[in-house]
Design a protein around this motif. Sequence first.
Motif, PDB file in Angstrom:
ATOM      1  N   UNK A 218     -37.266 -75.953  10.161  1.00 20.07           N
ATOM      2  CA  UNK A 218     -36.824 -76.103   8.769  1.00 20.07           C
ATOM      3  C   UNK A 218     -35.322 -76.331   8.709  1.00 20.07           C
ATOM      4  N   UNK A 219     -34.902 -77.382   8.012  1.00 20.59           N
ATOM      5  CA  UNK A 219     -33.473 -77.704   7.935  1.00 20.59           C
ATOM      6  C   UNK A 219     -32.695 -76.675   7.135  1.00 20.59           C
ATOM      7  N   UNK A 220     -33.365 -75.984   6.202  1.00 19.55           N
ATOM      8  CA  UNK A 220     -32.685 -75.004   5.355  1.00 19.55           C
ATOM      9  C   UNK A 220     -32.580 -73.630   6.011  1.00 19.55           C
ATOM     10  N   UNK A 221     -33.198 -73.463   7.159  1.00 15.48           N
ATOM     11  CA  UNK A 221     -33.096 -72.198   7.882  1.00 15.48           C
ATOM     12  C   UNK A 221     -33.558 -71.014   7.063  1.00 15.48           C
ATOM     13  N   UNK A 222     -32.773 -69.943   7.090  1.00 10.64           N
ATOM     14  CA  UNK A 222     -33.139 -68.720   6.369  1.00 10.64           C
ATOM     15  C   UNK A 222     -33.094 -68.889   4.855  1.00 10.64           C
ATOM     16  N   UNK A 223     -32.493 -69.982   4.384  1.00  8.76           N
ATOM     17  CA  UNK A 223     -32.427 -70.212   2.940  1.00  8.76           C
ATOM     18  C   UNK A 223     -33.645 -70.977   2.407  1.00  8.76           C
ATOM     19  N   UNK A 224     -34.574 -71.356   3.281  1.00  7.28           N
ATOM     20  CA  UNK A 224     -35.757 -72.086   2.810  1.00  7.28           C
ATOM     21  C   UNK A 224     -36.538 -71.255   1.798  1.00  7.28           C
TER      22      UNK A 224
ATOM     23  N   UNK B 287     -37.904 -77.682   1.178  1.00  4.34           N
ATOM     24  CA  UNK B 287     -37.668 -78.567   2.320  1.00  4.34           C
ATOM     25  C   UNK B 287     -37.874 -80.028   1.952  1.00  4.34           C
ATOM     26  N   UNK B 288     -38.798 -80.326   1.007  1.00  7.06           N
ATOM     27  CA  UNK B 288     -38.988 -81.723   0.612  1.00  7.06           C
ATOM     28  C   UNK B 288     -37.925 -82.185  -0.366  1.00  7.06           C
ATOM     29  N   UNK B 289     -37.248 -81.266  -1.024  1.00  9.79           N
ATOM     30  CA  UNK B 289     -36.149 -81.650  -1.908  1.00  9.79           C
ATOM     31  C   UNK B 289     -34.836 -81.795  -1.158  1.00  9.79           C
ATOM     32  N   UNK B 290     -34.563 -80.860  -0.246  1.00 13.08           N
ATOM     33  CA  UNK B 290     -33.228 -80.791   0.334  1.00 13.08           C
ATOM     34  C   UNK B 290     -33.205 -80.704   1.861  1.00 13.08           C
TER      35      UNK B 290
END
Length: 310
Positions: free
Chosen positions: A283-289, A127-130
Motif C-alpha cells: 500500500x502506497x499510503x502505508x500506515x495512513x491507508x 488507495x484508489x484515490x491517492x
Amino acid sequence: MDREPRSGGDVLPFAGVELGGTKCVCTLAYGPGAILAQETVPTTHPNETLPAIAAVLERWWSTHGFAALGIASFGPVDLNRASPTWGHILATTKPHWAMADVAGRLSAELDVPVTFDTDVNGAAYAETRWGSGKGLTDFAYVTIGTGVGVGLLVNGAPTRGIGHAEIGHLRVPRLAHDTLPSGCPFHDDCVEGLASGTGIKAALGDVHVSTIPDDHPVWDRVVSAIVAMCHAMVATTGPQRIAIGGGVMNKQPHVLARIEPALRESINGYLPLPEGAPYIVAPALGDQAGPLGSIALAQVALGERIAEPA
C-alpha cells in the motif's frame, strides 16, 4: 450542538473515524496532503470509546466544520442501509462490542452525510484515490495482520451481497507436508488460519513474527495461502492490482516479493495479468491507508448526497 458547521474557508474538510481493535483514529482532512488534525482514542468499552470519539467530532464540528463523515470499522458489521441495525457491529468476538450502534451514536448530532463501511473497504477506497490503486476501478486491498481482511472494489464500489466479503476465510489447499495447527477456530484451512499472525503463532507457539528467520518453512505456508487467495480473486473479480500490507508483511517484507512470481506460476498463463508494472504491491499510503480510508468514505458520502435527486 450548533447544527451549522463553521469553517474559515469556503471549502469544508472531511471527518473520518477508523475503528480498530486496540485504537480508533479520528482524522480531519481534505486528503493525504492536507491532514488538519488526527487524534487517537483507545478501543475499550463502547460506552467509553464512542462518547470520546463523539467529543472529538463535536469539537471539530464547532471549530472547523466538515462536509461529511466517514466511519471505517472493524467487523463484522451491518452494511445494509435498509436494515434496522445498519451501522452496528455484529457478532464480534471483541467483548462488549456486539450490536454496538457505531454509526448512530457518532452521527446523531451531525447534520452531514455519513458513510459506514469496513476498515479494509475504506483503505481500498483511499488507495484508489491517492495511493497504489490510483485511477483503478477494480482493486483489492489486503491486510495480513492478526487476521486477514480484504477490501475488494469492483467497478469502483465494494462488494456487498449478503455482507462484507470475508475473503480471508476462503478455504485453500494446505501444503502437502503442513500438519501444523490453524489459527482460525472455524476453519482448519482458511487463509486467515494459515497466513495471519494468529495462524503463525498457532503453528509455532507464542513467537514474535519479526524474529522468525526469512528461510523458516512457515513462510512457505504463508505464501502458499496468500497466493491461493490472490488466484481466487484474479479468477473471480479480476482486480487490476492487489495491494498487500498489514503487520505480518511490514515485519517480514521478503514475503511480499515472493507472492507475484508464485501467483503468475499458479495462473500459468490462463489469465492475462497486467504487465509493465508490479501487480502485487505494498500500500502506497502505508500506515495512513486506514485513517485516510475514513476520509475517502466521507468523500463517498458527500458524493452520494450530491447525486441524490432533488
